[in-house]
Motif scaffolding. Structure first.
Motif, PDB file in Angstrom:
ATOM      1  N   PHE A   1       0.818  -1.210   0.000  1.00 43.84           N
ATOM      2  CA  PHE A   1       0.000   0.000   0.000  1.00 43.84           C
ATOM      3  C   PHE A   1       0.856   1.266   0.000  1.00 43.84           C
ATOM      4  O   PHE A   1       1.902   1.315   0.622  1.00 43.84           O
ATOM      5  N   GLY A   2       0.356   2.285  -0.681  1.00 46.02           N
ATOM      6  CA  GLY A   2       0.961   3.608  -0.650  1.00 46.02           C
ATOM      7  C   GLY A   2       1.571   4.070  -1.948  1.00 46.02           C
ATOM      8  O   GLY A   2       1.834   5.258  -2.119  1.00 46.02           O
TER       9      GLY A   2
ATOM     10  N   ALA B   1      11.514  12.593   5.612  1.00 44.44           N
ATOM     11  CA  ALA B   1      10.428  12.782   4.639  1.00 44.44           C
ATOM     12  C   ALA B   1       9.478  11.584   4.664  1.00 44.44           C
ATOM     13  O   ALA B   1       8.251  11.753   4.689  1.00 44.44           O
ATOM     14  N   ASN B   2      10.033  10.379   4.685  1.00 39.46           N
ATOM     15  CA  ASN B   2       9.180   9.186   4.757  1.00 39.46           C
ATOM     16  C   ASN B   2       8.483   9.091   6.103  1.00 39.46           C
ATOM     17  O   ASN B   2       7.352   8.608   6.185  1.00 39.46           O
ATOM     18  N   GLN B   3       9.126   9.561   7.163  1.00 36.75           N
ATOM     19  CA  GLN B   3       8.485   9.573   8.474  1.00 36.75           C
ATOM     20  C   GLN B   3       7.227  10.442   8.442  1.00 36.75           C
ATOM     21  O   GLN B   3       6.171  10.039   8.927  1.00 36.75           O
TER      22      GLN B   3
ATOM     23  N   GLY C   1       1.336  10.779   8.238  1.00 37.10           N
ATOM     24  CA  GLY C   1       0.124  11.291   7.588  1.00 37.10           C
ATOM     25  C   GLY C   1      -0.787  10.178   7.109  1.00 37.10           C
ATOM     26  O   GLY C   1      -2.006  10.236   7.286  1.00 37.10           O
ATOM     27  N   ILE C   2      -0.198   9.141   6.505  1.00 35.19           N
ATOM     28  CA  ILE C   2      -1.000   7.998   6.048  1.00 35.19           C
ATOM     29  C   ILE C   2      -1.670   7.321   7.240  1.00 35.19           C
ATOM     30  O   ILE C   2      -2.838   6.930   7.162  1.00 35.19           O
TER      31      ILE C   2
ATOM     32  N   GLY D   1       2.976   5.384  14.686  1.00 36.69           N
ATOM     33  CA  GLY D   1       1.568   5.048  14.860  1.00 36.69           C
ATOM     34  C   GLY D   1       1.046   3.868  14.073  1.00 36.69           C
ATOM     35  O   GLY D   1      -0.169   3.657  14.011  1.00 36.69           O
ATOM     36  N   LEU D   2       1.940   3.065  13.479  1.00 39.37           N
ATOM     37  CA  LEU D   2       1.468   1.867  12.782  1.00 39.37           C
ATOM     38  C   LEU D   2       1.009   0.837  13.801  1.00 39.37           C
ATOM     39  O   LEU D   2       1.449   0.833  14.946  1.00 39.37           O
TER      40      LEU D   2
END
Length: 188
Positions: free
Chosen positions: A102-103, A135-137, A142-143, A172-173
């Protein structure tokens, strides 16, 4: 071997076997864990496949509630109507349905709620060295907010290090898969 199976038209047979084996394992009294099975998006397009797996799952209703079916994001979005038909056909079985990898098609995130999913598995490319990539963090954080507002769970795919695992917890995953977890929880 999956590209070869797709070219030879064998994905349905392989997916049916994988689902049958998973249901058989889940039905054993000693089985306490849920099982996730990755299935081909190509298989989900087949009415015959959908009928067969629905029949298998309805025959083992308690096991079906502990079965998680995962379809690649790109395959689900490539034929969204076929994916909706797949979901409609298996919804009564109680299994969980999710997207893996996903993503990568973030422009289609508006479709996630409409697909009535239970979870998504974030593509491992976003997770790789996440502890070093601000940036990925920010993207993952956000996702997570969006996915959680849709009442879905979100997991990280392909976690390879303790640093990655620590960071995804902070972002938060809901969980993770990958070699690092295999090292933490080896099969006995």
């Amino acid at each position: 071997f999956l590209p070869i199976a797709e070219r030879l038209g064998l994905t349905e047979k392989l997916d049916l076997i994988a689902i049958k084996l998973a249901l058989d394992e889940l039905q054993k009294a000693s089985s306490k864990d849920d099982i996730a099975v990755n299935i081909s998006a190509q298989s989900t397009q087949s009415t015959s496949f959908r009928t067969q797996i629905k029949s298998m799952m309805l025959a083992k209703p308690e096991a079906s509630k502990r079965l998680w079916l995962e379809i690649p994001e790109n395959g689900a979005f490539a034929n969204i109507d076929g994916f909706r038909a797949f979901h409609k056909d298996i919804a009564s079985t109680g299994c969980k349905l999710g997207l893996e990898h996903f993503g990568r098609q973030f422009d289609k995130i508006n479709l996630i709620h409409d697909l009535k999913l239970n979870y998504v598995k974030l593509d491992g490319g976003f997770v790789r060295n996440i502890e070093l990539n601000e940036a990925n963090q920010a993207f993952i954080k956000g996702i997570c907010v969006i996915v959680h507002r849709l009442a879905l769970s979100i997991f990280a795919e392909g976690v390879t290090s303790a640093g990655e695992l620590d960071m995804i917890k902070q972002l938060g995953l809901d969980g993770a898969t990958g070699p690092e977890l295999g090292r933490m929880f080896p099969l006995k």
